[in-house]
Design an enzyme around this catalytic site. Sequence first.
Site, PDB file in Angstrom:
ATOM      1  N   CYS A 113      88.539  24.590  53.288  1.00  0.00           N
ATOM      2  CA  CYS A 113      87.349  25.343  53.721  1.00  0.00           C
ATOM      3  C   CYS A 113      86.057  24.542  53.594  1.00  0.00           C
ATOM      4  O   CYS A 113      85.041  24.913  54.175  1.00  0.00           O
ATOM      5  CB  CYS A 113      87.225  26.642  52.936  1.00  0.00           C
ATOM      6  SG  CYS A 113      88.537  27.794  53.330  1.00  0.00           S
ATOM      7  N   HIS A 251      79.767  29.593  53.140  1.00  0.00           N
ATOM      8  CA  HIS A 251      81.143  29.733  53.639  1.00  0.00           C
ATOM      9  C   HIS A 251      81.491  31.220  53.630  1.00  0.00           C
ATOM     10  O   HIS A 251      81.163  31.943  52.694  1.00  0.00           O
ATOM     11  CB  HIS A 251      82.095  28.951  52.738  1.00  0.00           C
ATOM     12  CG  HIS A 251      83.530  29.174  53.067  1.00  0.00           C
ATOM     13  ND1 HIS A 251      84.001  29.143  54.361  1.00  0.00           N
ATOM     14  CD2 HIS A 251      84.606  29.444  52.290  1.00  0.00           C
ATOM     15  CE1 HIS A 251      85.295  29.379  54.357  1.00  0.00           C
ATOM     16  NE2 HIS A 251      85.686  29.568  53.116  1.00  0.00           N
ATOM     17  N   ASN A 281      87.714  34.689  57.448  1.00  0.00           N
ATOM     18  CA  ASN A 281      87.551  33.352  56.877  1.00  0.00           C
ATOM     19  C   ASN A 281      88.118  32.322  57.848  1.00  0.00           C
ATOM     20  O   ASN A 281      89.333  32.191  57.975  1.00  0.00           O
ATOM     21  CB  ASN A 281      88.271  33.285  55.524  1.00  0.00           C
ATOM     22  CG  ASN A 281      88.136  31.918  54.850  1.00  0.00           C
ATOM     23  OD1 ASN A 281      87.697  30.955  55.466  1.00  0.00           O
ATOM     24  ND2 ASN A 281      88.532  31.844  53.594  1.00  0.00           N
TER      25      ASN A 281
END
Length: 324
Positions: A113, A251, A281
């Site tokens: 990520c 994020h 996500n």
Amino acid sequence: MIYSKIIGTGSCLPDKIVTNHDLEKMMDTSDQWIRERTGIRERRVVEDNETTGTLAEQACLRAIESAGVDPAEIDLFVMGTTTPDLVFPSTACLLQKKLGLPDCGAMDINAACSGFMYALSVADKFVRTGDAKKVLVCGAETLSKITNWNKRDTAVLFADGAGALVLEASEEPGILSTHIHANGDYVDLLTTNAGVSVGWEAVSENDGKPEIQMRGNEVFKVAVRTLGRIVEETLGANDLQKSDLDWLIPHQANLRIITAMAKKLEMDMDHVVVTVDRHGNTSAASVPLALDEAVRDGRIKRGDLLLLEAFGGGFTWGSALIRY
Ligand code: ACO
């Protein structure tokens, strides 16, 4: 002093929307649980004819168009992705000619990520040293391809998308600093169960594909603690205060993590770009997707001070402080 300045942004999401109610029909979960624990209402998922590369291509074309540059002038292409189209060539190389880039350096970076924060950091260093003048940076993922759609603990979280930007060398700031870190002690909390060299034995459980395995609750705690530290490191490195920030572009893993970060920074949620409710996500794509959305809808303006941050598998984490 040479800085890298963002001169264009772009993004791309698949058309297919999967809502929490769709997931209720597939597994033992509820719209209420997903919204309360994660903030996610829906996410975008690719069709069979779409890949990380097809999403990245559109995001990059849009970033190049908004920058108003000739692709032939780009002298480096850096992609953050954990879900490349092929083992090799890299997704960056697969796209290089489609985007009309010259024979410049082109590479993928895998930092889960945090992939976009790593890619941005590498790109910024090339510009600062004078080795590159215009750099294309992209974060793109098809996490749906490594999600076990029978497992509610991960299936409700992950999704697909791509975001990109073009950096140009400038005498004015620009990216003020980038910070990247990793700690391999936490491998077991967030990992995949198969791979090229380890082998594919485990994939039979997931329709022939590797799958994300996560101890979400433990990841959550480390993420909040670690992101709190990197935010302080980033502001400290630039001798700036929380109150100097105009925008937090975090994020997009979980709205509760984002809210905790806003609280640490004493920032009103009106100054935090949130897309997790609609995007889920999207790993390395989440920060550039959020950035592009807020640039295009006019929330982020020239001169604003932006803090970008991400946390992901590895663990890896990274941040950037940017005078937009
Ligand atoms: N629907 C309904 N119930 C569920 C679901 C679901 N989809 N998933 C889990 N549950 C249940 C669990 O089984 C558990 O039940 P139990 O109490 O009977 O055992 C209960 O809900 C609570 O589970 P927790 O895991 O403790 O729930 P938590 O509040 O921690 O939320 C979540 C889980 C959303 C995963 C959260 O921990 C999180 O967001 N973690 C961080 C994720 C992250 O940031 N990842 C990093 C980036 S990802 C990358 O790098 C690829």
